[in-house]
Design a protein around this motif. Sequence first.
Motif, mmCIF file in Angstrom:
data_model
loop_
_atom_site.group_PDB
_atom_site.id
_atom_site.type_symbol
_atom_site.label_atom_id
_atom_site.label_comp_id
_atom_site.label_asym_id
_atom_site.label_seq_id
_atom_site.Cartn_x
_atom_site.Cartn_y
_atom_site.Cartn_z
ATOM 1 N N GLY A 143 0.723 8.355 -5.718
ATOM 2 C CA GLY A 143 -0.558 9.491 -4.937
ATOM 3 C C GLY A 143 -0.236 9.897 -4.602
ATOM 4 O O GLY A 143 -0.553 11.285 -4.376
ATOM 5 N N ALA A 177 1.080 -1.236 -0.150
ATOM 6 C CA ALA A 177 0.230 -0.187 0.481
ATOM 7 C C ALA A 177 0.659 1.411 0.102
ATOM 8 O O ALA A 177 0.530 2.075 -0.516
ATOM 9 C CB ALA A 177 -0.689 -0.272 1.092
ATOM 10 N N GLU A 178 2.172 1.511 0.480
ATOM 11 C CA GLU A 178 2.823 2.591 0.934
ATOM 12 C C GLU A 178 3.848 2.763 -0.663
ATOM 13 O O GLU A 178 3.418 4.007 -0.977
ATOM 14 C CB GLU A 178 3.681 2.079 1.836
ATOM 15 C CG GLU A 178 4.715 3.540 2.513
ATOM 16 C CD GLU A 178 5.332 3.279 3.901
ATOM 17 O OE1 GLU A 178 6.592 4.289 3.932
ATOM 18 O OE2 GLU A 178 3.666 3.568 4.715
ATOM 19 N N LEU A 192 1.884 2.402 -2.977
ATOM 20 C CA LEU A 192 0.687 2.929 -4.179
ATOM 21 C C LEU A 192 0.356 4.506 -3.089
ATOM 22 O O LEU A 192 -0.231 5.998 -4.186
ATOM 23 C CB LEU A 192 -0.214 2.632 -4.359
ATOM 24 C CG LEU A 192 -0.158 1.434 -4.589
ATOM 25 C CD1 LEU A 192 -1.879 -0.077 -5.114
ATOM 26 C CD2 LEU A 192 -0.106 1.304 -6.485
ATOM 27 N N ASP A 193 0.845 4.423 -2.301
ATOM 28 C CA ASP A 193 0.102 5.456 -1.171
ATOM 29 C C ASP A 193 1.418 7.087 -1.894
ATOM 30 O O ASP A 193 1.483 8.151 -1.367
ATOM 31 C CB ASP A 193 0.409 5.423 0.177
ATOM 32 C CG ASP A 193 -0.517 4.865 0.584
ATOM 33 O OD1 ASP A 193 -1.677 4.591 -0.111
ATOM 34 O OD2 ASP A 193 0.151 3.971 1.489
ATOM 35 N N THR A 194 2.699 6.491 -1.918
ATOM 36 C CA THR A 194 3.614 7.480 -2.315
ATOM 37 C C THR A 194 3.469 8.136 -4.001
ATOM 38 O O THR A 194 3.339 9.297 -3.700
ATOM 39 C CB THR A 194 5.083 6.638 -2.564
ATOM 40 O OG1 THR A 194 4.916 5.959 -1.189
ATOM 41 C CG2 THR A 194 6.474 7.972 -2.372
ATOM 42 N N LEU A 253 10.907 6.397 -0.899
ATOM 43 C CA LEU A 253 11.325 7.309 -0.898
ATOM 44 C C LEU A 253 11.021 8.406 -0.061
ATOM 45 O O LEU A 253 11.433 9.002 -0.020
ATOM 46 C CB LEU A 253 10.395 8.120 -2.246
ATOM 47 C CG LEU A 253 10.802 7.636 -3.736
ATOM 48 C CD1 LEU A 253 9.709 8.281 -4.711
ATOM 49 C CD2 LEU A 253 11.874 8.554 -3.642
ATOM 50 N N PRO A 254 9.483 8.016 0.605
ATOM 51 C CA PRO A 254 9.086 8.873 1.933
ATOM 52 C C PRO A 254 10.113 9.079 2.713
ATOM 53 O O PRO A 254 10.495 9.925 3.798
ATOM 54 C CB PRO A 254 8.267 7.647 2.397
ATOM 55 C CG PRO A 254 7.231 6.810 1.480
ATOM 56 C CD PRO A 254 8.650 6.914 0.641
#
Lengths: 735, 177
Positions: free
Chosen positions: B30, B23-24, B26-28, B71-72
């Motif tokens: 987004g 999920a993270e 795709l969250d990134t 990336l986060p």
Amino acid sequence: MPASPVVVVSGVHSGPNPSPGVGVARSLRLAWPGASLHAVDYSTESTGLSSVEFDRVHVLPPWHTVELSASAADLAALVADLAAVLVPGLDLEAELLSEPAAGDHRLLLPPPGAFATIRKPATLAAEVLGLRVPRFEVVADAAAASAFAESTGWRVWVKGSRYEAVGVRDRLRLVDALESVRATWGDTEVLVQEHVEGDEESLVFAALEGRLLGACRMGKTMVTPEGKTWAGRVREPTGAELDRLADFVERTAWTGGGEVEMVREAATGERHLIEVNPRFPAWVHGATIAGVNLPARLVAAATGLPPEVEEKAERAAFVRVVHEIPARFESGSTPRGHRQGRSVAAKHPSAMPALSRRRSAERRDAAPEPVDRPYDPAVTDEADTPLRLLREDVLTESVAAVEGVLAAVELATGVPGRFAYSVKTNPDGRVLDAVERAGGLAEVISQGEAARAVGAGFHPDRLVLNGPAKWWRFTGNRAAYGAVFADSVVDLERTLDLVERGVVTAATLGVRVAPPGARSRFGVDLSDRSEFLALVRVLRRCRVPVTGVHFHHAASRTGARAWVREATSAVDLARTAFERGGHDHDLLDLGGGWPSGFPVHEYAAAVSEVVASVPAGALRGVVVEPGKFLVERCMSVLATVLEVRRSRGHAAAVVDASVAELPDWLSHVHPVLWRHGDRWFRLGAGSGRVHGRLCMEHDVLHEAVGLPDRLERGDRLLFLNAGAYDASMSYRFGV
Amino acid sequence: MSGVDVRPPELPPSELVTHPGCAECLDTVGWLLSVDRAHRRTGDVTAYGLSWVFDHFRWGPTRWPAAWCDLPTAEFVDCGVLAHLCAVVLGARGVACDRLQLVEPATAAQTRLWRGRWESAGSGTDWILTDHFVYHESLTLHTASGPRDFDTTELREIDPHDEVVWIRRWPGDWVGV
């Protein structure tokens, strides 16, 4: 016939804010090594007089010591005696010379009509040049200037009609800048113009009798703290730019050097006109280095003497350096009585302010204007002062205005709305009662405010709980709210815990989102990747629906256009986070900060644009949160004049009110009414001040106000627009 | 065929991977696209509106293989990440772009310092082809006014005077310049 020209160059100061004379002389010397170059300036403090480029220097009497037309005639005579041409480097000197110079081909300056065309904001010149003009207003007083800044958003520029531009970001500096520009340049009316964020560019050109002789484009690559060029890169203008410029110089019959200063807006790429200067810029030798010697082209065209040395492109980029040279004049050689003071001399050694003031109309205080009676005389005549007064009719009008905003938004978007009054703005029971009766909600930021609202008759489901300290002094007993907005991810986790344990119930749970890219201590900054992902993680694991998004950034500071951009972006980011976290966003709460008196249709248009950015059908409602917009104008502070002081044309009134009753005096204008006889008058702009009763230097309630000659002890003054934070933040002090 | 004594690498352009079921990742993506939309409303349109990327990342070593969910926490990203990230952003805006691979000269002092920095970060140094040549990634943007070679690390158009020795417009062949 000499092979090299004789040229008089005026305006030769070379400092942090230089005149162009030294650059012009260097360019001419490059073209004609044997040219006879004469420098003219109006004070020995003009440092360029010591430049080795000049064969002779002429220091003419300062402007404030002479009759202006005689001084202009003397300069023209000097040029004629030398069989020279003049390349002027001082805007006002050129304007002064333009009238008597008509027909004198030795004076290479634009005709009088051209000066009218380029007078700021130069809308006609901009149209011909194909440039936009940033929004502006010509103002006579601080109230109008502040209103403009609030409608467009801070930052704005305060500009003299001929010289100087001061960038300001708040009202206090705006008032200072207005006074400074007026006092320095003698302008009665001043231009206030919106700031355009972007890179500055210039077009320099030379023309003779409406024929373009050449032009260059320059982008600043380094600037001084004052924004002056310190390094730049010169390029050829585009064909379209040259066509526009040729049209401009032909229409204005331009002769001489000129500069078009522009800014390329970062957000749109559009170019806006800053100003057109009737002379070469100080960096003109940078263009010569790049292979376009415009001063030489001008002098060659005017004298018929071709340059001895051809133009040669060395580099497209130029830089400035500082170096020491032998001084032609001893420091302090200006007669004592003619000196301007060290700082003024450094900034304006050619004494342009003195010339500008000489050419401006004398400034007088505006006469007070009669207005309708603001309150029943029974209230204003008998009251003990200082006293805060409510106008219920104004409050009723404000509530109707908010309802008008909501109706317009629903008409435009189909999304129904409600308003939530920001209780902290003014928790006066009469205001709360009016809001409650109108069916409004109460936006509260603490448990204390919530209790006060409930006490005023608001059912808990009409409370919108907001802010970082919403659970401060929370008893832990069961509580219900209409909506609760978390101010941070941590606050959201705490709120969810209370909701999931059944302690708190709320029809809507939501998150406050910070304006992206702007510094704010409130809300979740979703443009920050770690905050975005943290919010998504919390949303993904919570068991109750989170459906509300709250955005607040005072439109009175950002301006409506920036507010729409920020709000739309914040909502977009929030919706992405909600979607990733598995929640549907269906309620939008748009905070206050709208100036009182802001046009209803513009307020509605801004809200509608943000609502319309959300996919159709997604929102079940929108909430707006007026505070200042609703109550600022509904209260005033009545004061009594204790003393009037007058000396040498300056007047000050001391009143029994103070910053304790008007603590928000810095954030917005408080127009002042004066009771005289049976009538009330609004005080206009002027040179007077109104002092508060306190023994504190900062207790000045109004500056730059025209105090009437008949104002006397015991008169009543009424400070308007004191119904918002002036009310809620007032304190008891010095009584 | 370039006249210099260096061969370009055969690797394709760098790609951030999306972990299956992550999920993270795709969250990134987004977040990235949503922030780009925000900046297109409020920010700078010069440099194709990409300058905001450098509010969040600085050029430096990346440990490959890298995924979106890296990336986060990344402060530094290399030219391959920047090119891929900008390609995704521009693609979402509807701007067609091709990946661009380059070989450029560098001084011995530069390659020595870069090699040291990459090694101390635990990142590969195979992009430093020799003491005097480095591999670089960028984009070709297909704009209304024609194709533009744009350096997504330096945020500037690639100048005809730039000393590029090899260039490949992916998936084409390497061409000596």
